[in-house]
Design a protein around this motif. Structure first.
Motif, short mmCIF file in Angstrom:
data_model
loop_
_atom_site.label_atom_id
_atom_site.label_comp_id
_atom_site.label_asym_id
_atom_site.label_seq_id
_atom_site.Cartn_x
_atom_site.Cartn_y
_atom_site.Cartn_z
N VAL A 127 0.84 -1.20 0.00
CA VAL A 127 0.00 0.00 0.00
C VAL A 127 0.88 1.25 0.00
CG1 VAL A 127 -1.59 1.31 1.44
CG2 VAL A 127 -2.00 -1.07 1.02
N LEU B 26 2.13 1.68 -3.51
CA LEU B 26 1.12 2.08 -4.49
C LEU B 26 0.76 3.54 -4.35
CD1 LEU B 26 -1.41 -0.84 -4.65
CD2 LEU B 26 -0.03 0.04 -6.48
N THR B 27 0.76 4.06 -3.14
CA THR B 27 0.30 5.42 -2.97
C THR B 27 1.44 6.43 -2.89
OG1 THR B 27 0.21 5.02 -0.60
CG2 THR B 27 -1.83 4.76 -1.82
N LEU C 8 2.08 3.99 -9.86
CA LEU C 8 1.16 4.73 -10.71
C LEU C 8 1.68 6.15 -10.83
CD1 LEU C 8 -2.13 3.55 -9.09
CD2 LEU C 8 -1.36 2.97 -11.35
N ARG C 9 1.84 6.60 -12.04
CA ARG C 9 2.38 7.94 -12.23
C ARG C 9 1.35 8.80 -12.93
NH1 ARG C 9 6.86 4.72 -13.61
NH2 ARG C 9 6.21 4.77 -15.77
N ALA C 10 1.47 10.09 -12.81
CA ALA C 10 0.60 11.00 -13.55
C ALA C 10 1.14 11.12 -14.97
CB ALA C 10 0.60 12.38 -12.87
N VAL C 11 0.31 10.72 -15.91
CA VAL C 11 0.78 10.78 -17.29
C VAL C 11 0.35 12.08 -17.94
CG1 VAL C 11 1.14 8.42 -17.89
CG2 VAL C 11 -1.17 9.30 -17.73
N ALA D 276 -5.84 1.17 -2.07
CA ALA D 276 -4.65 1.92 -2.49
C ALA D 276 -4.68 2.17 -3.98
CB ALA D 276 -3.39 1.14 -2.10
N VAL E 259 -7.08 4.99 -4.56
CA VAL E 259 -6.47 6.28 -4.24
C VAL E 259 -5.52 6.70 -5.34
CG1 VAL E 259 -4.79 7.33 -2.68
CG2 VAL E 259 -6.77 6.19 -1.77
N ARG F 162 -5.84 10.00 -7.65
CA ARG F 162 -4.78 10.99 -7.75
C ARG F 162 -4.40 11.26 -9.19
NH1 ARG F 162 -0.27 9.35 -3.36
NH2 ARG F 162 -1.40 10.00 -1.50
N THR F 163 -4.43 10.21 -10.01
CA THR F 163 -3.98 10.38 -11.39
C THR F 163 -5.07 10.99 -12.25
OG1 THR F 163 -2.70 8.39 -11.06
CG2 THR F 163 -2.94 9.17 -13.31
#
Lengths: 173, 98
Positions: free
Chosen positions: A158, A161-162, A170-173, B76, B79, B83-84
């Motif tokens: 967790v 992931l966060t 997870l990335r901002a694309v 998770a 979340v 966020r994305t």
């Protein structure tokens, strides 16, 4: 006893129909709370009061509270409740489906398939489910260690992931 | 198939169908998963209670521990999705779409 069992079983199926018809997550969490509460009723009716308490405390009081807080992430101005046509269609289809399958399997049900024999038929000081869970500390010690290790690993999953931003999963694309 | 077995079996299948046909929110799919786990907990507990075997009573407790892990991982992911993408709408998860 028959009436209590009947009410509780109908409540479980209707609660899970309310979750499966996919309304807005606020209402689906409410349906799950109702289903878990009557699920505790089933277990109490069969004599498993400790397992019912565990379900109430850990499942309702731990996990579902976290889901209820996370429902704030799914906020929308007009949430779909069970009265909206798109959700009501699914509710009707699921209830009709359960009734049809129920009429197919209920040929063998007789008056005594709804009541349970009480477990105090021989004198006993210990409850069955309570002392059964205590086996987890003696014979099931390995599974206890494995569960503790898995929970610790989930914490790191967790956290990973966060983490987000530039190097997380997870990335901002 | 006794009434109690029919009710938690139909609860399991309903949760599975709700997970299959999830529509807008990722969180409602996660709640259907929780419904599946609830029906499995009731099934395992009734196995121990109806057959009067006390050693099977550890199974629902271990199921609850592993389902807590899975719920935490699912939340998770929720979340991270929020966020994305800003919301958890499933139509936004379309990176693999051609």
């Amino acid at each position: 006893m028959f009436y209590f069992t009947f009410l509780v079983l109908v409540g479980l199926v209707l609660g899970l129909v309310g979750v499966a018809s996919n309304p807005a997550p606020y209402f689906a969490a409410l349906g799950l709370v109702v289903a878990a509460a009557v699920g505790c009723g089933i277990l109490v009716g069969h004599g498993g009061s400790f397992l019912s308490l565990i379900l109430f405390l850990i499942y309702l009081g731990g996990m579902l509270v976290v889901f209820a807080y996370s429902a704030a992430l799914a906020a929308e101005p007009y949430p779909e409740t069970w009265g909206d046509w798109s959700v009501l269609f699914y509710v009707v289809v699921y209830v009709v489906g359960v009734l049809i399958v129920g009429t197919l399997v209920s040929n063998d049900w007789y008056s005594c398939s709804w009541v349970v024999v009480d477990e105090f038929k021989d004198l006993s000081l210990l409850r069955g489910d309570f002392s059964g869970v205590a086996f987890m500390y003696s014979l099931g010690g390995f599974m206890l260690m494995v569960s503790g290790w898995v929970l610790l690993l989930t914490l790191f999953v967790v956290l990973e992931l966060t983490r987000g931003l530039s190097r997380g999963a997870l990335r901002a694309v | 198939l006794t009434p109690v077995h029919f009710s938690f079996s139909s609860g399991f299948i309903l949760g599975l169908i709700g997970l299959t046909f999830h529509r807008t929110h990722l969180l409602s799919a996660l709640l259907c998963l929780e419904g599946i786990i609830l029906s499995l907990f009731i099934a395992l507990s009734l196995w121990s209670l109806q057959l009067e075997s006390t050693t099977h009573a550890t199974a629902p407790i271990l199921l609850l521990a592993f389902s807590a892990c899975e719920a935490g991982a699912g939340l998770a992911l929720l979340v991270g999705t929020t966020r994305t993408h800003g919301t958890d709408h499933l139509q936004n998860l379309n990176l693999l779409q051609c």
